[in-house]
Scaffold this active site. Structure first.
Site, PDB file in Angstrom:
ATOM      1  N   CYS A  74       0.843  -1.196   0.000  1.00 32.08           N
ATOM      2  CA  CYS A  74       0.000   0.000   0.000  1.00 32.08           C
ATOM      3  C   CYS A  74       0.886   1.257   0.000  1.00 32.08           C
ATOM      4  O   CYS A  74       1.552   1.527  -0.984  1.00 32.08           O
ATOM      5  CB  CYS A  74      -0.974  -0.035   1.177  1.00 32.08           C
ATOM      6  SG  CYS A  74      -2.315   1.158   1.031  1.00 32.08           S
ATOM      7  N   HIS A 118      -3.493  -5.681   1.033  1.00 31.42           N
ATOM      8  CA  HIS A 118      -2.818  -5.849   2.322  1.00 31.42           C
ATOM      9  C   HIS A 118      -2.710  -7.310   2.751  1.00 31.42           C
ATOM     10  O   HIS A 118      -3.563  -7.788   3.513  1.00 31.42           O
ATOM     11  CB  HIS A 118      -3.570  -5.069   3.400  1.00 31.42           C
ATOM     12  CG  HIS A 118      -3.400  -3.598   3.293  1.00 31.42           C
ATOM     13  ND1 HIS A 118      -2.430  -2.905   3.988  1.00 31.42           N
ATOM     14  CD2 HIS A 118      -4.058  -2.681   2.559  1.00 31.42           C
ATOM     15  CE1 HIS A 118      -2.512  -1.624   3.691  1.00 31.42           C
ATOM     16  NE2 HIS A 118      -3.488  -1.462   2.831  1.00 31.42           N
ATOM     17  N   GLU A 130      -0.850  -8.507   4.929  1.00 34.25           N
ATOM     18  CA  GLU A 130      -0.658  -8.611   6.385  1.00 34.25           C
ATOM     19  C   GLU A 130      -1.975  -8.550   7.146  1.00 34.25           C
ATOM     20  O   GLU A 130      -2.021  -8.873   8.326  1.00 34.25           O
ATOM     21  CB  GLU A 130       0.311  -7.510   6.871  1.00 34.25           C
ATOM     22  CG  GLU A 130      -0.295  -6.151   7.138  1.00 34.25           C
ATOM     23  CD  GLU A 130      -0.634  -5.355   5.874  1.00 34.25           C
ATOM     24  OE1 GLU A 130      -0.653  -5.931   4.776  1.00 34.25           O
ATOM     25  OE2 GLU A 130      -0.904  -4.149   6.011  1.00 34.25           O
TER      26      GLU A 130
END
Lengths: 229, 79
Positions: A91, A200, A202
């Site tokens: 990002c 994302h 994560e």
């Protein structure tokens, strides 16, 4: 469940970074030791790889990632990539890597102008890079996106070169959230060690807190590369 | 000291959704005859006399603009 591998993966924090804690958690869950790196650090503390996480570094002033590229830690990072250090930009981290010149192109305002926050289907295109070997070619994964400036742009020659050299990492499927050229969600450098994407991974490492654990594969892929290296 | 103005504009081939949004809002507000709007940035720099044009160009190219997506111009304003 976690298998300690002994690998140490740095996670950069700039003023305004949001997702460093989740990135550290993903690194730990994949079996590596997360190492916090501050934007003012002149030293990468000997880490084996680095994640540049999402957020709003330096308040997104000027352009997303434009101020971050001049930070001491980024100067060290750019030098270290020349020695083969694997780096993943997520990002805002992707924006920082593009601004730094480690990856081609740029991220611009979403075509629809709206900030988009949703779970997004992606198709794995490149499954040979340091960050993507755990994915089957063409596999579709569900990973959150959340950004206002994620429209990937580059000139046609650069886009053709990314396609022909297999450097498109993931592509949006089931709807392009931001108007990115050729539905590109993420790319790699020529060596496949530096990668960046807007979604994302994560945030998708644990079905308890994310839509899937599909994102964990990116961190596991890097660990595979580090442990066998 | 001199005032230097740097204008930064999205390249013509780069989609400018903000400019488009402004353009599409104008007729709704009763302003007719505007076919296109492109939105950019203007920087005003107070510059010491010994800063040369080449330095100003480097500032524009490396910091104020991203040449991948933006064009820039530098001009010195007459006092």
């Amino acid at each position: 469940m976690t298998v300690a591998t002994g690998a140490r993966i740095g996670v950069v924090t700039f003023p305004g970074t949001l997702d460093d804690v989740d990135a550290q958690r993903a690194v730990r869950r994949a079996g590596a030791e997360p190492v916090a790196l501050w934007h003012g650090d002149h030293d990468l503390q000997g880490v084996d790889a680095v994640v540049v996480p999402g957020g709003f570094s330096y308040g997104d002033y000027l352009r997303c990632g434009a101020i971050a590229k001049y930070s001491p830690v980024m100067t060290e990072l750019v030098l270290a990539t020349g020695r083969g250090l694997p780096v993943l930009g997520i990002c805002n981290g992707f924006q920082v890597l593009c601004e730094s010149g480690l990856l081609p192109g740029a991220l611009t305002r979403n075509a629809g102008l709206h900030y988009v926050c949703r779970d997004q289907w992606l198709r794995a295109e490149n499954t040979t890079s340091t960050w993507s070997t755990r994915y089957e070619p063409g596999a579709e994964v569900l990973i959150p996106v959340k950004h206002g400036e994620g429209s990937y742009v580059a000139d046609e020659d650069t886009l053709d070169e990314l396609e022909s050299s297999g450097r498109v990492l993931f592509r949006y499927v089931g709807g392009n959230p931001n108007g990115s050229r050729r539905d590109i969600a993420g790319i790699t450098d020529t060596a496949g060690r530096v990668a960046g994407l807007m979604p994302h991974p994560e945030h998708a490492v644990d079905p308890l807190t994310g839509p899937t654990d599909d994102g964990l594969g990116m961190f596991l892929s890097a660990l595979d590369a580090l442990v066998t290296a | 000291m001199a005032r230097v103005v740097v204008d930064v504009m999205p390249k013509q081939e780069i989609l400018d959704p903000q400019g488009q949004a402004v353009a599409s809002a104008l007729p709704r507000l009763g302003f007719e005859g505007i076919s296109e709007v492109r939105q950019g940035k203007r920087f005003e720099l107070e510059v010491a006399a010994d800063v040369d044009d080449e330095t100003l160009s480097r500032i524009a190219e490396t910091m104020l603009a991203n040449p991948v997506i933006e064009d820039w111009t530098v001009r010195r304003e007459e006092a």
